[in-house]
Every structure is written in C-alpha cells, then in structure tokens.
Design a protein around this motif. Sequence first.
Motif, PDB file in Angstrom:
ATOM      1  N   GLU A 189       0.827  -1.214   0.000  1.00  0.00           N
ATOM      2  CA  GLU A 189       0.000   0.000   0.000  1.00  0.00           C
ATOM      3  C   GLU A 189       0.861   1.264   0.000  1.00  0.00           C
ATOM      4  O   GLU A 189       0.328   2.373  -0.015  1.00  0.00           O
ATOM      5  N   GLY A 190       2.165   1.076   0.101  1.00  0.00           N
ATOM      6  CA  GLY A 190       3.046   2.243   0.149  1.00  0.00           C
ATOM      7  C   GLY A 190       2.942   3.027   1.451  1.00  0.00           C
ATOM      8  O   GLY A 190       3.032   4.254   1.453  1.00  0.00           O
ATOM      9  N   SER A 479       3.809   4.750  18.774  1.00  0.00           N
ATOM     10  CA  SER A 479       2.415   5.140  18.568  1.00  0.00           C
ATOM     11  C   SER A 479       2.319   6.421  17.748  1.00  0.00           C
ATOM     12  O   SER A 479       1.233   6.840  17.381  1.00  0.00           O
ATOM     13  N   VAL A 480       3.448   7.041  17.513  1.00  0.00           N
ATOM     14  CA  VAL A 480       3.434   8.243  16.686  1.00  0.00           C
ATOM     15  C   VAL A 480       3.547   7.790  15.236  1.00  0.00           C
ATOM     16  O   VAL A 480       4.596   7.346  14.794  1.00  0.00           O
ATOM     17  N   ALA A 481       2.435   7.870  14.531  1.00  0.00           N
ATOM     18  CA  ALA A 481       2.382   7.331  13.175  1.00  0.00           C
ATOM     19  C   ALA A 481       3.362   8.071  12.278  1.00  0.00           C
ATOM     20  O   ALA A 481       3.565   9.281  12.418  1.00  0.00           O
ATOM     21  N   PRO A 486      -4.795   7.137   5.122  1.00  0.00           N
ATOM     22  CA  PRO A 486      -6.100   6.744   5.693  1.00  0.00           C
ATOM     23  C   PRO A 486      -6.174   5.267   6.076  1.00  0.00           C
ATOM     24  O   PRO A 486      -6.940   4.898   6.957  1.00  0.00           O
ATOM     25  N   LYS A 487      -5.389   4.413   5.424  1.00  0.00           N
ATOM     26  CA  LYS A 487      -5.462   2.990   5.750  1.00  0.00           C
ATOM     27  C   LYS A 487      -4.453   2.584   6.827  1.00  0.00           C
ATOM     28  O   LYS A 487      -4.402   1.414   7.213  1.00  0.00           O
ATOM     29  N   PHE A 492      -2.199  -1.578  10.763  1.00  0.00           N
ATOM     30  CA  PHE A 492      -1.251  -1.694  11.877  1.00  0.00           C
ATOM     31  C   PHE A 492       0.100  -1.058  11.556  1.00  0.00           C
ATOM     32  O   PHE A 492       1.153  -1.628  11.828  1.00  0.00           O
ATOM     33  N   ALA A 493       0.060   0.158  11.010  1.00  0.00           N
ATOM     34  CA  ALA A 493       1.295   0.857  10.692  1.00  0.00           C
ATOM     35  C   ALA A 493       1.903   1.530  11.914  1.00  0.00           C
ATOM     36  O   ALA A 493       3.025   2.013  11.870  1.00  0.00           O
ATOM     37  N   SER A 494       1.123   1.611  13.004  1.00  0.00           N
ATOM     38  CA  SER A 494       1.666   2.134  14.255  1.00  0.00           C
ATOM     39  C   SER A 494       0.844   1.527  15.385  1.00  0.00           C
ATOM     40  O   SER A 494      -0.204   0.933  15.146  1.00  0.00           O
ATOM     41  N   TYR A 495       1.363   1.670  16.610  1.00  0.00           N
ATOM     42  CA  TYR A 495       0.603   1.187  17.764  1.00  0.00           C
ATOM     43  C   TYR A 495      -0.505   2.194  18.036  1.00  0.00           C
ATOM     44  O   TYR A 495      -0.240   3.396  18.133  1.00  0.00           O
TER      45      TYR A 495
END
Lengths: 649, 450
Positions: A189-190, A479-481, A486-487, A492-495
């Motif tokens: 998804e990049g 947890s800091v994305a 939007p996806k 699960f790209a961050s906590y």
Amino acid sequence: MRTCRDHERHGMPATATDALLEWSSKTNGRRRAPSPVGQPYGPPLLVLHQGRRRYRSLPAWVALLLAGTGLAATVVGVVVALNAPGRVPVPSEGFSEDNQREQSAAADRGAGAAGHRGPAKSGKGGKPVHNVPPDLTYVRHLPAGNSANASTKSPVEQAREVFEAPAADSQDPPANAIDAFVRARLQAEGIEPAPLCSDAVFLRRAYLDVIGTLPTAEEARDFLKDRHPQKRRLLIERLLQRPEFADFWAMRWSDVLRVKSEFPINLWPNAVRAYHHWIRTAIREELPYDRFAWTLLTSSGSNFRTPPVNFYRAVQRKDPGTVAQAVALTFLGVRPQAWPAERWADMEVFFSRIGYKATGEWKEEIVFFDPRKPLTKTAATFPDGTPVTLAPDDDPRRVFADWLVAKQNPWFARAVANRMWAWVLGRGIVHEPDDFRPDNPPSHPELLDYLARELAAADYNLKHLLRLILNSRTYQQSSVAATQHPKAAALFASYPIRRLEAEVLIDAICQITGTAEHYSSPIPEPFTYLPHGHRAIALADASITSPFLEMFGRPSRDTGLASERDNKLTANQRLHLLNSAHIQTKIEKGPGLAGLLASSRPHGELMTQLYLTILSRYPTPAEVDAALGSPPVDIAWALINSAEFLCRH
Amino acid sequence: MNRQTSKPSPVFAAVSRRTVLQHGLLGAMSWLLAGRPKAGVANEPTPRPPRANAVIQVWLWGGASHLDTFDPKPQAGEAFTGPLNRPIATTDRSVFIGELLPQLAGQFDKYSIIRSMTHGNNSHETASYLVQTGRNPSERVVYPTAGAVVSLFRSRGASHLGLLPPYIVLTQPQGRFDEAGFLGNRYRPFATGGDPNAPRFVVEGLVGQRTEGQLRQRRELLRQLGTLTQAAPGDATLQALARSEEEAYELLLGDASRLFDLDREPRELRDRYGRNTFGQSCLMARRLVQRGVPYVTINFGGWDTHRDHFPAMRTKLPQLDRGLATLFADLADKGLLATTIVWCCGEFGRTPRVATEPPWNGGRHHHGQVFSAIVGGGGFRGGCVVGASDARGETVRDRPVYPHDLIGSMYELLGIDPNGRLPHPQGLHVRVIPDADEEAASGGRLREIM
C-alpha cells in the motif's frame, strides 16, 4: 460423518473440576517459577551502553542540552554570562566525571535561561548542584543526534524522540513472522510503518497490555537502566508470570462470558464469585483454550459447585436460540445477523436439551443434560455444514463442543486469535473482533491463519500467542504514526493510541496516589463488600456499584459484545479527571504522592520522581524547564491529566 | 412573564424565552427544528407539537408504599393500613391521599394520580428497569431509560446547554443497571454527588474548590507538559481528547458554578423546600430545568422498608411532601410547570398487608402487582385520578397503566414520536416504545389527562 463419541477420543476430562485439576497437575512440574520482579539483569551500571555510543562528543552534549531547554543557539552567549538564581539540579549517574561536569554547566545554563525568560519563574529552582543525589538521569534520555541538527529540531521532533527508539535501533529486521505479514501489506500500500518505540514506551505499554497495571517508579528505573540486549523479551516473560496477569485477563474473559450478578444476566453474587474464580484459575494455570471452551460448554452441576455451568445461565434468556447465539458469539465471533436463519435453527438443536432446576439453597440452580426434553431432530448439522446423527441418549452439547474444538475446525482458533490480537493491538484482523462474516473479511487473512495455526500447534496455550504478538516489531512500533495515510491504522502501521480502560485507569491512579476505592454492591441476599484496596481489574462482578467505572465505560456485560466496552473519552469524564473532588483528593491527600509533594526536593529530582511514578519515564529538559515554578501538586495533576497518562501509547 | 397564563402557541411554548433571547429567533427556530424528532412510521398518527421540554423524575428508590401515599385504603382495616389510617382530602374533596402528605393534598390541582400502575415484577433491578425503560427485560437488547431517550431527542442541537449534561441525577446514581442502554456513554446520567443541603454544593467535576485563576494556570501547565499531544498532533484519539478538554473547560470556566449555587435563591424559598437533601434537590432540579436541562432525576432512596416501615414513613413522607409540593408550586409560580413534566414513583409499591411478625415488626414487602404514580405539568392535566386498585390495593381493578403507557404519554407531550426509531449501534430496528408486535401488554396512553 462424525460420531457423538469424539470427546472420548479427545480424552476430554469428565467434569470442569477435573479439567482444571488434571491440567494443574500436568503443568506444575514444568512451569517455570516466576522471575523475581524488578530484578535488573547484569551488574549495576557505571557506563551506559547507550551513553557510550550516543554521547561521545562533549560539544554535541552542550548543544543538545541547550536545544532541549528550548533555547536558540544565538542566545548562548547571553545565557552563559547570566548568573541565574534558579538552578536545575544535574544528573550524574552513569557518566564519567568529565561528562558530569559538562552536564552541570549545561544544566545551569538551561535553568538560567528559564530564569531569564520570566520573573515569575526565577528564584524557585532547586538546590545547588553539589547536593544532587546520584539518580537524576533525565539528561541521559536526551534526543540523540549531532550538534548540527539538534539545534534546528522542531518541538514536534523533540517530543517524538521521547516515544521513538534511536534511529539506529529502528533498522532492526522483523522480529518474527507477524512482521513479515504486516510489512508486506504496508509495502504493497506504500505505507511507511512507525519506527520502533522507545524503551520507556515499551515498558509502560507492556505493563498495561499484559497485566493491566502501571509499572512502579522503581520498576521503570530498573528497566531503563537494564542493558541486557534481550530486555524487552525478558520483561514480557516476567509479566506473563505476574499474578496480575490472571486478574487482568480474567477481567477480559469475564466481559466476553458476561459475568455479572444482576439484571439482565442474573447470575447472582455467589455464582459470580464461583464463575470468576474458575475463569481466573483457568488463566493462571494456563488451561489450554480448547479445554476451557469445551468445559464451559459441556459441564453439568450446581452453579455454585461446578462454576462453568454458569455459561448457560449467563444469558438473557435460556431458550436454545439465545444459548446458541451466545455460544457462537463467544467462541466463533459470530453475531446473530451474520448467519441465515436455517443455520441458527440447525445450531439450536445442540442446545435444546439443557435442563435447569432449583435446589433448596437460595439461588442455587442445577444445569444439566435433560434427556426428557425431546430432540427436535436427530439429523443435525454443524455450522460448517457437516451433518451429524444424534443418538437419543447423547448430550448434544458434547457433540457440538467436540466439533468446535477439533483441530480441523479453523473457525475456533481464528476467532480467539483475532480476539487476542484485538485486545493487544486495539483492533481485530477481523474488525470488530466478534463480527466474523463473509462480507467483513480479515485485513490480513494469512496473518490470521498463521496465528490460528500457531495457537493450535501450541496446544491452545494463549500465552504462546501473546508472546508471539508482544515480541513482534509490529507490536513494538511507536504510537506516533509515520504517516497520515487513511489505511494506516487498519493495517497496523503504528501502535494505536487508546484511552485506558475504566478499571486500568482507576487502578493506575490509585497506585500512584497510594489510595484505594471502596467497592460494594447493594444487591440484597447477600450484600457484597470488597476489602479495602481491592483492585478494579480484579473485580469479579460487573454489577459492583462504582460511579467512576460506570462513567468511564466499563462494559455492563449484558451481551458479551466487545463493543460494550466504551473507551471514548467524553467531556464528563474529562471534567471528572480535571476537577472532581474524587481525583483531587487522591492527588493531594493520597500517601503515594503526599511525601513527594510536601518535600523540599530540588525541582529536577521532584520532576524525575513524578515522571517515573506517573509516566514511567524520565522528563526531558524541556519539560523540567516548563514546570519550573509550578506548585508540585499542579505538576502531579497535569501529568495525571496528560494524554500520555490517560492513553496506552 | 408568566408563560402559563399568557399561553403562547404550543409549538412556541417549547422554546424558552431565554433561548430566544440568547440566540435570536433564527437560532431558536433551528433549535426547535433540530429538537423535533424524525417522523415515525407513516401510517401512525403524527405526534402533536411538543407541549413539554423538560422532565423532572422523582424516583422513590426501593419502592414506596402506595397505601401510605397516593392510594389509601382506610376501609381495608388495621391489618392493611397500620397506624396510618386517617387519609386526608385533597383540593378535590372526593379524592383522599395519605395523612402524611398534607401539602401535596393542597397542590392536587397541579398533578394527577395513577392508581393502577402495574408490571407484576417484585425484584428491585428488574422492576427499576421495567418502570424506567418501559421494556420487558427478557429481550436481548438493553434499552435506555426515559431519561436517556429524552436527553437524546431533546438535546440535539440544543446549543443553549453548552456542555451541561442533558441528563442529570441528583445526587447519587442508581447504579443498578446501565441507564443509557445501547445509546452509550453520551446519554448516561451525570450524577452530581455532593449535597445540595450542605453549605457549598460541591458537584463532582463541575464545582470544586479552585478559583478561576488557578484553573487557568493549571490548564496552561497541562498544555506545556502535553508531550504526546505535541508529538502526534494528527492522532484521532488525541484530537478527540483535546476536544473533550475544550468542552470541559468551557463549562468549568463558564456558568456552572453559578448554576449550582443555591445561595442565589431566596432563603425563604429554600426553607419552603425543606432544609434536607431531598428538598434542596427539588430546588436544584427546578434551577436545572430553568437553565434548559431536559431531564433531571432526583434519586430519593430509603423506601425499601421491609421492617419498621411506619417509623421510616414518619421521617420520609414529610420530606417528600414538602419538597415535591413546593416544587409543583414553585414551577407554577415561575411559569415552568406548563412545559415541565414532573413524575414521581418507585419501581413498585409495597405489600398492602402489613407484615407484623418478627423480624419485620410492621414492615411492607415488594409489590409490583399494582402501585401508584403521580404525574403533572408539561401538558398533563392536574386533579384527576387514573385507574383504580381493588379494595385492599392488591391488584388493578380498572384501567391498568403499564410503564410504557406512562412513558409513551410523556414522549408524546415532549414531541418525541413513540413510534419512531432509536439509533442502535448494530443497526437493529428498535422502536421508541414497544408495539403490539413485541407482545407488550398495554392499557393505552393517558389520553384522559393529556
């Protein structure tokens, strides 16, 4: 076609008590003794391994400290010339003397800057530097980097460094297969995943997620000092053996299993106690999940003496249809709307011969297989479409339970793996975690299958699954994305940052302030009063009266739906935390903080202790500086009201 | 201005004068429109325009005896009446109520008595649920109470409320079931805690001990130490948290402390309400309604008198009498009664026959077969008696009133379509009031007093 005698092949124990007894005797020999809590690995430190690598250059140090206090490099000359009255005491532990001297000078300058900025803050600083006790190590946790970029860091970047591990550590390869599945999806998804979280963040997160309990200041200090390369893994092992583990996970399972005395479940206090005790013991003794489910579904006996029979009482109606829906929701994560009516009708058959009868004892009830009840059909069908013939003298509950926990039934392991994942990572691979249906596909089907296979292969040991998840890089992301894609959250790209559960939150506040809540329930026959100091995560009964828990969205345990727990922060809750006598009194009068707040410790030392106690980390120089001159009680209040305290992050 | 006598059109009566003044006519109109519920099933009669805009529920937690309050049975004999056997006449000389309620007897023109409330359940929790949700507890869904439903419909777009919770309980929560049901946290009642009869009514969260300056200082410190918020400004959870904080401070630094300051009321009026927690709660309820809060519950406990019933009645009933009678009179004086529904009952009545044997020593047990409620204001006619119990007050003799008949009638007067839908998080089709399909017994809405 399968027969009805499968449970014998499975070697399932005959009764619930047997199940537990049998299991404990098997495991007692081989279970590891819990590690002593808080014992550091390795010798006491003189030189930090991080310090050696990161703080090599003294000029960089000075620049860093100045940057940390929010001071622009251009005013350095002015500041050095000032002899400010307010001083921030200086960290000394873990550094060579030269380093220490340099820090002292830098910290003095930092404090000078604070004094220079506004008269309100001058003169309220700490003691002279030579009085500093040897454990003020906040400076050690300054942002890493070189002098060139340190001075140009924005406040956002500086703040991020509290939560993220140093860039070098973030390059680590994936920790296990979970990461491979998650990363592959993100790459496709990049989406850039968040970096590894800092040690302090990991410590707090692991405590909250594994045992629902805040680390103490000492535990935080010990972990942050620890230089064992495997210290995160070792911490996870220690936490899995803590007694609070059973309390916390019994709470979660009691939500699913609807453990409450009163309306509309009406288990009544005695049965609630027995049921909760059984669940907690099963978790403590690591009863394999397939046996746990099988026992809940097949037991017969008194609600007081054979606790798992309460599964069939903890429903709003005791008709076969309602029971079937409860079973499907609990063990398959399937809601009533998900299946066509015929499938429900097929499933009801398995629960059509449950008998309930009263005894002479108040509110005692026997749940049993009642062969007098007519079997509506002898040719039944399992939810996966497999037909089965029921014999007239068979307990159809057993037939169903055998099908449910059979290794070839993938739904069973997937449903629980998804639940566990959602409990730890805030969102199911199938989301919501109890909404499996064809038109709600998993975000990572291979990952879910992998977790289910792992669980089945590990004899349904839920701790094994937890271990896998907790040791993954995916779990240990910051947890800091890294992106606002939007996806990102769904993949699960961050906590995910989430408000603490009602019970965990009040326990944490009580732990910090050294106070306790009074839990009681004015239900007649018998009234329930819990001993002083009882923790909220260990409450058996969702009917216990507690305005705080109600306000903060404790689930009412009416339906067993995961969505019953409401962790949204409302304005009422915010008001309560900011301004209620309940919380204010705890902060001001509670023995946990009273000594600290009343003492005349230097500002830096006070800040360090407050931060370790409340946020499980050291303060940054910017924070030390910002709080200079504020009354200690206000600082404690602000930290308890900070997003960092109120949320898992 | 006395709105009761000037009688504006019913639609207009739903908008308080204050709202119009504060927000201009346009604002008031939009409030009105937003406050109107959506139309229900097409073939049902359309609800009338709202008469009422607020409800005060006096909840006699534990279940008050109907015989000793609004349904005396002097003819049933000593075994039923106990020592309270001299009922007194109300403003309507043919209607008698309990002898310990003389002031309420004098206000009978402002409320009506329902003597045929029934649901048949004798356990506190289930009966509380039945009476306040109007629903049968055997169903799978957990329904919201009338308070949650009214606050849902009446607080939509009600900007005059600011952050004042739309559903306030004085002073302790009932805590027996989830009053918001599936509507969720937002419509859960806000319990004030504290004691309105104390020198300073400390309201949990709203009115504390700190000055405005101190509050502002602390807020600034909180902002400076918000490192996580600085690090992740785009996070949705943190943004929601910041919004809730914003709202909280609006209320804290706004008019909350003035609203809860009962010293702003004349001393003489405070005395009339009775200097006890219940009396002052009634006064507080009037202030809240005046400020625009749509639903206030006064949780008045202590009615579960299995033993030594009569001594308890001699303390409790005079408090109830004084507080509630003054509330009716005061609401009428202030012109608020026309738009405020006041209803009072417990989860059930108490057994008509007095349990004289030990250990009860003159006690009364739970009785859900028949009990009494009173309701007035907001479009309910006063001075009427609805239904009747039998000669001993044991069963309904005529015109049964089920809880949802009463609640549905209130909804109608509030402009809430009883046939409309409630928003259910899982999208289930849930009607505001159960219909015949749900097999709910009904005696019909209270047309005779609406």
